[in-house]
Enzyme design. Structure first.
Site, PDB file in Angstrom:
ATOM      1  N   GLY A  16      10.811   1.374  -0.801  1.00  0.00           N
ATOM      2  CA  GLY A  16      10.222   1.015  -2.095  1.00  0.00           C
ATOM      3  C   GLY A  16      10.714  -0.283  -2.696  1.00  0.00           C
ATOM      4  N   SER A  17      11.115  -1.246  -1.846  1.00  0.00           N
ATOM      5  CA  SER A  17      11.596  -2.501  -2.448  1.00  0.00           C
ATOM      6  C   SER A  17      10.441  -3.327  -3.009  1.00  0.00           C
ATOM      7  CB  SER A  17      12.428  -3.308  -1.443  1.00  0.00           C
ATOM      8  OG  SER A  17      11.617  -3.845  -0.434  1.00  0.00           O
ATOM      9  N   ASN A  18       9.283  -3.300  -2.382  1.00  0.00           N
ATOM     10  CA  ASN A  18       8.128  -3.984  -2.978  1.00  0.00           C
ATOM     11  C   ASN A  18       7.744  -3.317  -4.287  1.00  0.00           C
ATOM     12  OD1 ASN A  18       6.831  -6.290  -1.374  1.00  0.00           O
ATOM     13  ND2 ASN A  18       7.375  -4.803   0.215  1.00  0.00           N
ATOM     14  N   ARG A  69      -7.304  14.818   7.251  1.00  0.00           N
ATOM     15  CA  ARG A  69      -7.123  13.560   6.511  1.00  0.00           C
ATOM     16  C   ARG A  69      -7.977  13.521   5.233  1.00  0.00           C
ATOM     17  NH1 ARG A  69      -4.526   9.272   8.473  1.00  0.00           N
ATOM     18  NH2 ARG A  69      -4.564  10.007  10.602  1.00  0.00           N
ATOM     19  N   MET A  94       2.809   4.606   4.753  1.00  0.00           N
ATOM     20  CA  MET A  94       2.654   4.735   6.202  1.00  0.00           C
ATOM     21  C   MET A  94       1.657   5.835   6.559  1.00  0.00           C
ATOM     22  SD  MET A  94       4.583   2.350   7.147  1.00  0.00           S
ATOM     23  CE  MET A  94       4.854   2.575   8.900  1.00  0.00           C
ATOM     24  N   LEU A  97      -5.690   5.696   5.674  1.00  0.00           N
ATOM     25  CA  LEU A  97      -6.584   6.313   4.686  1.00  0.00           C
ATOM     26  C   LEU A  97      -7.989   6.439   5.275  1.00  0.00           C
ATOM     27  CD1 LEU A  97      -5.140   4.293   1.718  1.00  0.00           C
ATOM     28  CD2 LEU A  97      -5.046   6.797   1.928  1.00  0.00           C
ATOM     29  N   ASN A 111      -3.148  -4.022   0.196  1.00  0.00           N
ATOM     30  CA  ASN A 111      -1.990  -3.694   1.029  1.00  0.00           C
ATOM     31  C   ASN A 111      -1.194  -4.961   1.292  1.00  0.00           C
ATOM     32  OD1 ASN A 111      -0.324  -2.114   2.803  1.00  0.00           O
ATOM     33  ND2 ASN A 111      -1.386  -3.049   4.537  1.00  0.00           N
ATOM     34  N   HIS A 113       1.326  -6.586   4.261  1.00  0.00           N
ATOM     35  CA  HIS A 113       1.679  -6.395   5.671  1.00  0.00           C
ATOM     36  C   HIS A 113       2.667  -7.490   6.078  1.00  0.00           C
ATOM     37  CE1 HIS A 113       1.140  -5.059   9.792  1.00  0.00           C
ATOM     38  NE2 HIS A 113       1.115  -6.337  10.129  1.00  0.00           N
ATOM     39  N   SER A 140       1.338 -10.954   4.461  1.00  0.00           N
ATOM     40  CA  SER A 140      -0.047 -11.103   4.003  1.00  0.00           C
ATOM     41  C   SER A 140      -0.389  -9.990   3.025  1.00  0.00           C
ATOM     42  CB  SER A 140      -1.022 -10.974   5.185  1.00  0.00           C
ATOM     43  OG  SER A 140      -0.692 -11.860   6.229  1.00  0.00           O
ATOM     44  N   THR A 145      -9.794  -2.355   4.123  1.00  0.00           N
ATOM     45  CA  THR A 145     -11.083  -1.853   4.588  1.00  0.00           C
ATOM     46  C   THR A 145     -10.789  -0.803   5.658  1.00  0.00           C
ATOM     47  OG1 THR A 145     -11.190  -3.658   6.162  1.00  0.00           O
ATOM     48  CG2 THR A 145     -12.342  -3.979   4.062  1.00  0.00           C
ATOM     49  N   ASP A 149      -5.196  -2.936   8.979  1.00  0.00           N
ATOM     50  CA  ASP A 149      -4.600  -4.280   8.822  1.00  0.00           C
ATOM     51  C   ASP A 149      -5.607  -5.406   9.067  1.00  0.00           C
ATOM     52  OD1 ASP A 149      -2.145  -3.071   8.271  1.00  0.00           O
ATOM     53  OD2 ASP A 149      -1.504  -3.138  10.360  1.00  0.00           O
ATOM     54  N   GLU A 178       7.813 -11.297   0.282  1.00  0.00           N
ATOM     55  CA  GLU A 178       6.894 -10.223  -0.126  1.00  0.00           C
ATOM     56  C   GLU A 178       7.081  -9.900  -1.599  1.00  0.00           C
ATOM     57  OE1 GLU A 178       6.688  -6.684   2.331  1.00  0.00           O
ATOM     58  OE2 GLU A 178       7.381  -7.786   4.075  1.00  0.00           O
TER      59      GLU A 178
HETATM   60  C1  GRF Z   1       7.206  -3.983   3.858  1.00  0.00           C
HETATM   61  O1  GRF Z   1       7.677  -4.843   4.854  1.00  0.00           O
HETATM   62  C2  GRF Z   1       5.702  -4.053   3.769  1.00  0.00           C
HETATM   63  O2  GRF Z   1       5.172  -5.317   4.080  1.00  0.00           O
HETATM   64  C3  GRF Z   1       5.268  -3.066   4.810  1.00  0.00           C
HETATM   65  O3  GRF Z   1       6.215  -2.018   4.722  1.00  0.00           O
HETATM   66  C4  GRF Z   1       7.442  -2.522   4.205  1.00  0.00           C
HETATM   67  C5  GRF Z   1       7.763  -1.703   3.011  1.00  0.00           C
HETATM   68  O4  GRF Z   1       9.037  -2.001   2.491  1.00  0.00           O
HETATM   69  N1  GRF Z   1       3.903  -2.641   4.605  1.00  0.00           N
HETATM   70  P1  GRF Z   1       9.439  -1.461   1.066  1.00  0.00           P
HETATM   71  O5  GRF Z   1       9.286   0.055   1.104  1.00  0.00           O
HETATM   72  O6  GRF Z   1       8.541  -2.089   0.059  1.00  0.00           O
HETATM   73  O7  GRF Z   1      10.876  -1.859   0.889  1.00  0.00           O
END
Ligand code: GRF
Length: 213
Positions: A16-18, A69, A94, A97, A111, A113, A140, A145, A149, A178
């Site tokens: 969850g760092s993003n 799903r 992860m 969808l 998303n 990536h 990115s 869609t 990716d 990111e």
């Molecule tokens: C990130 O590298 C993101 O680009 C990818 O998964 C990772 C998630 O990291 N989709 P975090 O959980 O946000 O730290």
């Protein structure tokens, strides 16, 4: 939520760092969006505790508890509707969808990536970038869609690959970018500057990837 800013639900599965970078941005007074919900499909995702500590609604929906799903995704849709999310941002979510979910959120589902798409779709992007010997790598943000990716690109951050890099060093350099990139994109989204038309993302009416945020 208590103001008129567009609401974004964040979907995570782990660290969850993003999410944390986006939450921090959302608390800035000039931020045009608010986070209405953090949802994880993994009960042990570390990001959940971070969200709770920040006073954000955090919920777990475990896909193992659903027969298929689509039924999981139907429940996801119910939850984001209940939280009145205008947009959904995947941040390390992860889980693939279903078309049902993706189509419902057409133009409102993003998303991030960790590669310069279309290079290195899927997992282990940093290892694969090193193995391929590229000199530039990055991250990115794209509209989601049905093809994994492969949705229309919105923005990218580029980092150099240095001669002695290992995957961990390269991942850290990309991750730092990111954390800058995703909040900027979400600001543009909330300001109504981003649009998905056909298979192309537009920023301020111009092809998004060619337009500075
Ligand atoms: C990130 O590298 C993101 O680009 C990818 O998964 C990772 C998630 O990291 N989709 P975090 O959980 O946000 O730290």
């Amino acid at each position: 939520m208590n103001n008129n800013k567009p609401s974004i639900a964040l979907f995570i599965s782990g660290r969850g760092s993003n999410m944390q970078a986006i939450l921090a941005d959302s608390l800035q007074p000039d931020c045009p969006y608010q986070i209405c919900l953090v949802l994880s499909n993994q009960a042990q995702a570390a990001g959940l505790a971070i969200a709770q500590a920040a006073g954000i609604a955090a919920t777990v929906l475990e896909h193992q508890n659903f027969p298929d799903r689509e039924s999981f995704d139907r429940e996801l849709l119910q939850i984001i509707t209940a939280y009145q999310a205008d947009f959904v941002a995947l941040a390390g979510f992860m889980r693939i969808l279903s078309p049902l979910f993706v189509q419902h959120l057409h133009g409102r589902l993003l998303n991030i990536h960790p590669s310069l798409l279309p290079e290195f779709k899927g997992l282990h992007t940093h290892e694969r970038a090193l193995a391929a010997g590229v000199t530039q790598h990055g991250a990115s943000v794209h509209f989601v869609t049905e093809a994994l990716d492969s949705g229309p690109l919105i923005a990218q951050a580029i980092v150099p690959v240095l001669p002695d890099d290992d995957a961990k060093q390269l991942a850290a350099r990309v991750l730092e970018q990111e954390h800058q990139l995703y909040p900027k994109v979400l600001r543009a989204l909330a300001q109504g500057r981003l649009e998905l038309r056909g298979n192309q993302a537009y920023l301020d009416g111009q092809p998004a990837l060619l337009t500075p945020l």
